[in-house]
Write a protein that holds these residues in place. Sequence first.
Motif, PDB file in Angstrom:
ATOM      1  N   LYS A  22      -7.728   8.401   2.682  1.00 17.76           N
ATOM      2  CA  LYS A  22      -6.793   9.536   1.604  1.00 17.76           C
ATOM      3  C   LYS A  22      -6.674   8.746   1.125  1.00 17.76           C
ATOM      4  N   GLU A  23      -6.761   8.973  -0.067  1.00 17.94           N
ATOM      5  CA  GLU A  23      -5.727   8.726  -1.490  1.00 17.94           C
ATOM      6  C   GLU A  23      -5.983   9.536  -2.107  1.00 17.94           C
ATOM      7  N   ASN A  24      -4.403  10.623  -2.703  1.00 19.77           N
ATOM      8  CA  ASN A  24      -4.628  11.798  -3.989  1.00 19.77           C
ATOM      9  C   ASN A  24      -5.512  12.645  -3.160  1.00 19.77           C
ATOM     10  N   ASP A  25      -6.448  12.511  -4.290  1.00 17.28           N
ATOM     11  CA  ASP A  25      -8.088  14.275  -3.890  1.00 17.28           C
ATOM     12  C   ASP A  25      -8.863  13.703  -3.261  1.00 17.28           C
ATOM     13  N   SER A  26      -9.315  12.180  -3.081  1.00 16.52           N
ATOM     14  CA  SER A  26     -10.522  11.873  -2.573  1.00 16.52           C
ATOM     15  C   SER A  26     -10.145  11.223  -0.741  1.00 16.52           C
ATOM     16  N   ILE A  27     -11.876  11.300  -0.537  1.00 17.77           N
ATOM     17  CA  ILE A  27     -12.020  10.497   0.900  1.00 17.77           C
ATOM     18  C   ILE A  27     -13.314   9.571   1.179  1.00 17.77           C
ATOM     19  N   THR A  28     -13.307   8.139   1.041  1.00 16.43           N
ATOM     20  CA  THR A  28     -14.113   7.926   1.685  1.00 16.43           C
ATOM     21  C   THR A  28     -14.249   6.994   2.814  1.00 16.43           C
ATOM     22  N   GLU A  31       1.184  -1.123   0.120  1.00 14.54           N
ATOM     23  CA  GLU A  31      -0.261  -0.059  -0.125  1.00 14.54           C
ATOM     24  C   GLU A  31       0.581   1.275  -0.003  1.00 14.54           C
ATOM     25  N   ASN A  32       0.398   2.311  -0.979  1.00 18.36           N
ATOM     26  CA  ASN A  32       1.227   3.288  -1.538  1.00 18.36           C
ATOM     27  C   ASN A  32       0.218   4.438  -1.235  1.00 18.36           C
ATOM     28  N   ASN A  33       1.073   5.262  -0.846  1.00 21.51           N
ATOM     29  CA  ASN A  33       0.188   6.599  -0.586  1.00 21.51           C
ATOM     30  C   ASN A  33      -1.043   6.864  -0.284  1.00 21.51           C
ATOM     31  N   ILE A  34      -1.879   6.622   1.042  1.00 24.06           N
ATOM     32  CA  ILE A  34      -3.340   6.371   1.189  1.00 24.06           C
ATOM     33  C   ILE A  34      -2.653   6.780   2.783  1.00 24.06           C
ATOM     34  N   GLU A  35      -3.184   7.702   3.502  1.00 23.35           N
ATOM     35  CA  GLU A  35      -3.539   7.826   4.664  1.00 23.35           C
ATOM     36  C   GLU A  35      -5.542   7.385   5.341  1.00 23.35           C
ATOM     37  N   TRP A  36      -4.759   6.956   6.382  1.00 23.40           N
ATOM     38  CA  TRP A  36      -6.218   6.511   6.708  1.00 23.40           C
ATOM     39  C   TRP A  36      -6.359   6.803   8.252  1.00 23.40           C
ATOM     40  N   ILE A  62     -22.092   4.373   1.234  1.00 20.66           N
ATOM     41  CA  ILE A  62     -22.943   5.011   0.040  1.00 20.66           C
ATOM     42  C   ILE A  62     -23.191   5.926   0.414  1.00 20.66           C
ATOM     43  N   LYS A  63     -22.911   7.070  -0.283  1.00 21.06           N
ATOM     44  CA  LYS A  63     -23.441   8.957  -0.202  1.00 21.06           C
ATOM     45  C   LYS A  63     -24.291   8.812  -1.506  1.00 21.06           C
ATOM     46  N   ASN A  64     -25.220   9.525  -2.049  1.00 21.67           N
ATOM     47  CA  ASN A  64     -26.089  10.193  -3.036  1.00 21.67           C
ATOM     48  C   ASN A  64     -24.866  11.323  -2.977  1.00 21.67           C
ATOM     49  N   MET A  65     -24.375  11.237  -4.434  1.00 15.21           N
ATOM     50  CA  MET A  65     -23.952  11.695  -5.242  1.00 15.21           C
ATOM     51  C   MET A  65     -24.374  13.254  -5.386  1.00 15.21           C
ATOM     52  N   GLU A  66     -25.580  13.517  -5.323  1.00 16.07           N
ATOM     53  CA  GLU A  66     -25.789  14.793  -6.121  1.00 16.07           C
ATOM     54  C   GLU A  66     -25.320  15.684  -4.484  1.00 16.07           C
ATOM     55  N   LEU A  67     -26.311  15.191  -3.610  1.00 13.89           N
ATOM     56  CA  LEU A  67     -26.658  16.063  -2.715  1.00 13.89           C
ATOM     57  C   LEU A  67     -26.119  15.420  -1.065  1.00 13.89           C
ATOM     58  N   GLY A  68     -25.207  14.919  -1.513  1.00  9.06           N
ATOM     59  CA  GLY A  68     -23.834  15.109  -0.649  1.00  9.06           C
ATOM     60  C   GLY A  68     -23.937  14.368   0.814  1.00  9.06           C
ATOM     61  N   THR A  69     -25.564  13.140   0.908  1.00  5.59           N
ATOM     62  CA  THR A  69     -25.970  13.124   2.039  1.00  5.59           C
ATOM     63  C   THR A  69     -26.204  11.777   1.431  1.00  5.59           C
ATOM     64  N   LYS A  70     -26.412  10.515   2.910  1.00  6.25           N
ATOM     65  CA  LYS A  70     -26.767   9.197   2.553  1.00  6.25           C
ATOM     66  C   LYS A  70     -28.517   8.761   2.149  1.00  6.25           C
ATOM     67  N   LYS A  71     -27.918   7.625   1.388  1.00  4.78           N
ATOM     68  CA  LYS A  71     -29.635   7.565   0.768  1.00  4.78           C
ATOM     69  C   LYS A  71     -30.735   7.378   2.061  1.00  4.78           C
ATOM     70  N   GLN A  72     -31.873   7.239   1.365  1.00  9.28           N
ATOM     71  CA  GLN A  72     -32.730   7.019   2.581  1.00  9.28           C
ATOM     72  C   GLN A  72     -32.485   5.009   2.357  1.00  9.28           C
TER      73      GLN A  72
END
Length: 299
Positions: free
Chosen positions: A82-88, A53-58, A114-124
Amino acid sequence: MQEIKNLEIKILKGEYRKDEKQLNELLSDDFVEFGGKGIEYNKQEIIQALLNENNIEWDFRDMKPKNITDNVVMINYIAIKKENDSITESLRTSIWKKFGSNYKMIFHQGTNIIKNMELGTKKQPSFKIDFPKIGDEVDLAPMHIQSWKETYVNPESGLTEEMVDEKLGHMLTNTDFRRNTISEAIKKPDEVLYRVVRNNGNQIVGFMHGSKHEEFNELDAIYLLNEVKGSGVSGKLMKEFLDWIDKSKPTRLEVFSCNERAINFYKKYGFVKTDKPVQIWKDTLPFIEMIRPVEEAKV
């Protein structure tokens, strides 16, 4: 408890993550991990993946350890990658078992949030009734125990969380029976019915088990977490079960006498209490038998 948290943190983001010797010491030889995509990994596969594993922060939050038995601890938390510019984020569960004087991790699972990509909130919340697969038995054990705590720990039953852990804690380390049942359901679907309920994070939040015998059908179990109750899933499970049974035979089940909600639910589908004497489960809760006669199956 703090010892387990420290070990978990060192593997997640500390010095042990890149130390092959320490990883070999901390993971049991029969260690298994189920990744976010449902892939199963063994000890050596996980060690190699961590070393590469490289370039990943936890990071993490909401870390909560809990004793399951005297020598088994389950810990739940949210891992932040945290990997590059993304956070999951992912829901994480580890099970640690004491061998002699040292704890070793015997199981780990990660499920992406899983998050709603448009609203940025968790799905119902939404739920899917699904076929089981080998490996689900590991997730089913803690879910089953949690369902017991949500349903039966109350003043009326006299049951405490500690009593549930004592009576059912063995499920976490001995999953062979449930694994065999799932295997039978896969191989012999006309004889054994098994369904799992998954939420929109793909976590198992319920299950149903039914079986056919020479003289009767049996509803062996329906267990749902509180988040599922009231969603209509229980009715869908019952309909699938009643469509599956041999309608020329009666159908039986056992239910704890203190669970009025379940008893009333079963009555809606034609089950009636029998005159069979009340039994006591493991010196704690009384349970009764209910039967759905053949006549009801013809309606």
